[in-house]
Design a protein around this motif. Sequence first.
Motif, PDB file in Angstrom:
ATOM      1  N   THR A 167      31.041  18.951  -0.909  1.00  0.00           N
ATOM      2  CA  THR A 167      31.505  20.333  -0.825  1.00  0.00           C
ATOM      3  C   THR A 167      32.605  20.414   0.216  1.00  0.00           C
ATOM      4  O   THR A 167      32.444  19.893   1.334  1.00  0.00           O
ATOM      5  CB  THR A 167      30.357  21.275  -0.426  1.00  0.00           C
ATOM      6  OG1 THR A 167      29.314  21.195  -1.410  1.00  0.00           O
ATOM      7  CG2 THR A 167      30.838  22.713  -0.320  1.00  0.00           C
ATOM      8  N   VAL A 168      33.733  21.030  -0.143  1.00  0.00           N
ATOM      9  CA  VAL A 168      34.836  21.191   0.803  1.00  0.00           C
ATOM     10  C   VAL A 168      35.185  22.665   0.933  1.00  0.00           C
ATOM     11  O   VAL A 168      35.071  23.432  -0.018  1.00  0.00           O
ATOM     12  CB  VAL A 168      36.082  20.381   0.370  1.00  0.00           C
ATOM     13  CG1 VAL A 168      35.776  18.901   0.281  1.00  0.00           C
ATOM     14  CG2 VAL A 168      36.639  20.877  -0.956  1.00  0.00           C
ATOM     15  N   VAL A 169      35.617  23.053   2.137  1.00  0.00           N
ATOM     16  CA  VAL A 169      36.038  24.428   2.390  1.00  0.00           C
ATOM     17  C   VAL A 169      37.197  24.400   3.372  1.00  0.00           C
ATOM     18  O   VAL A 169      37.413  23.413   4.079  1.00  0.00           O
ATOM     19  CB  VAL A 169      34.884  25.286   2.982  1.00  0.00           C
ATOM     20  CG1 VAL A 169      33.705  25.352   2.049  1.00  0.00           C
ATOM     21  CG2 VAL A 169      34.447  24.739   4.336  1.00  0.00           C
ATOM     22  N   GLY A 180      24.375  16.154  -0.469  1.00  0.00           N
ATOM     23  CA  GLY A 180      23.326  17.099  -0.104  1.00  0.00           C
ATOM     24  C   GLY A 180      23.092  17.233   1.389  1.00  0.00           C
ATOM     25  O   GLY A 180      22.266  18.030   1.814  1.00  0.00           O
ATOM     26  N   ARG A 181      23.844  16.470   2.200  1.00  0.00           N
ATOM     27  CA  ARG A 181      23.681  16.540   3.654  1.00  0.00           C
ATOM     28  C   ARG A 181      24.900  17.194   4.309  1.00  0.00           C
ATOM     29  O   ARG A 181      26.031  16.929   3.922  1.00  0.00           O
ATOM     30  CB  ARG A 181      23.485  15.142   4.238  1.00  0.00           C
ATOM     31  CG  ARG A 181      22.187  14.478   3.807  1.00  0.00           C
ATOM     32  CD  ARG A 181      22.003  13.156   4.505  1.00  0.00           C
ATOM     33  NE  ARG A 181      20.729  12.536   4.173  1.00  0.00           N
ATOM     34  CZ  ARG A 181      20.304  11.392   4.687  1.00  0.00           C
ATOM     35  NH1 ARG A 181      21.089  10.731   5.543  1.00  0.00           N
ATOM     36  NH2 ARG A 181      19.140  10.894   4.338  1.00  0.00           N
ATOM     37  N   ARG A 182      24.630  18.029   5.295  1.00  0.00           N
ATOM     38  CA  ARG A 182      25.702  18.719   5.988  1.00  0.00           C
ATOM     39  C   ARG A 182      26.527  17.749   6.814  1.00  0.00           C
ATOM     40  O   ARG A 182      25.988  16.858   7.483  1.00  0.00           O
ATOM     41  CB  ARG A 182      25.117  19.799   6.899  1.00  0.00           C
ATOM     42  CG  ARG A 182      26.154  20.650   7.608  1.00  0.00           C
ATOM     43  CD  ARG A 182      25.477  21.763   8.407  1.00  0.00           C
ATOM     44  NE  ARG A 182      26.437  22.538   9.147  1.00  0.00           N
ATOM     45  CZ  ARG A 182      26.920  22.195  10.348  1.00  0.00           C
ATOM     46  NH1 ARG A 182      26.491  21.077  10.918  1.00  0.00           N
ATOM     47  NH2 ARG A 182      27.803  22.943  10.971  1.00  0.00           N
ATOM     48  N   VAL A 183      27.861  17.906   6.783  1.00  0.00           N
ATOM     49  CA  VAL A 183      28.781  17.071   7.563  1.00  0.00           C
ATOM     50  C   VAL A 183      29.336  17.917   8.699  1.00  0.00           C
ATOM     51  O   VAL A 183      29.968  18.953   8.446  1.00  0.00           O
ATOM     52  CB  VAL A 183      29.929  16.539   6.689  1.00  0.00           C
ATOM     53  CG1 VAL A 183      30.918  15.740   7.521  1.00  0.00           C
ATOM     54  CG2 VAL A 183      29.384  15.685   5.553  1.00  0.00           C
ATOM     55  N   PRO A 184      29.125  17.521   9.970  1.00  0.00           N
ATOM     56  CA  PRO A 184      29.632  18.331  11.087  1.00  0.00           C
ATOM     57  C   PRO A 184      31.153  18.384  11.101  1.00  0.00           C
ATOM     58  O   PRO A 184      31.824  17.431  10.699  1.00  0.00           O
ATOM     59  CB  PRO A 184      29.086  17.617  12.331  1.00  0.00           C
ATOM     60  CG  PRO A 184      28.812  16.223  11.881  1.00  0.00           C
ATOM     61  CD  PRO A 184      28.425  16.317  10.446  1.00  0.00           C
TER      62      PRO A 184
END
Length: 230
Positions: A167-169, A180-184
């Motif tokens: 997921t990119v923002v 499925g894991r959050r990237v800081p």
Amino acid sequence: MGAWRTLVEDFKAVKERDPAIPSGIRGFFEVVLCTPGFQAVAAHRLIHFLHVRMRIPVLPRFLGLLVRWWTGTEIHPGARLGKGVFIDHAAGVVIGESAIVGDNVTLFQGVTLGATGNEKTWKRHPTLESGVFVGSGARILGPVTVGKNARIGAGSVVLKDVPPETTVVGVPARVVKSGGRRVPSPLERAESRIEALEGMVRDLQEEVQRLREASAFYGPSKFKAGKGVA
């Protein structure tokens, strides 16, 4: 028969991914008559055939202009769309000539699959692999590849390849979730490093204070070079 199956997949995509569509015969007519995204995709199937297979000049572009006027969606006749493509709300969507949109891709309103203007080759628009989701107002520019099942956040600007299952923002877009894991974020990583350095400094200060207290207790003679506390 293949064209019919593709159209059926497009219809199913709307029914499955648009919660506003009711069931039954009413839902059928709402998809066919009242869903501009479905109409734009269905019309593009014919326009693409005329442009690529039949090589008819001018007419496909003119038909595309009519579809843009009717649905608010501009899809170049040369763009390639897979099965089950769902364009929700449709308004303001632009898909460039060399764009490739895979199966079961979802695009929300205001999405642009465009070029940066710096490309030197015909392939100047993005490739979206199967299962990609693109939020409203996102811009994906240049011959980049968005990997399978990736998600593009609303309002993001994507200028480089996006790995599958991520997921990119943001502007420019950065990875916030992978597998499925959050990237800081870079800021969060910097803050973590700063906290680690602060911890090391505190440890050194405590060690210095301990040595000073020991020196005051035992006297300076006990702390000559090469000697410690007995």
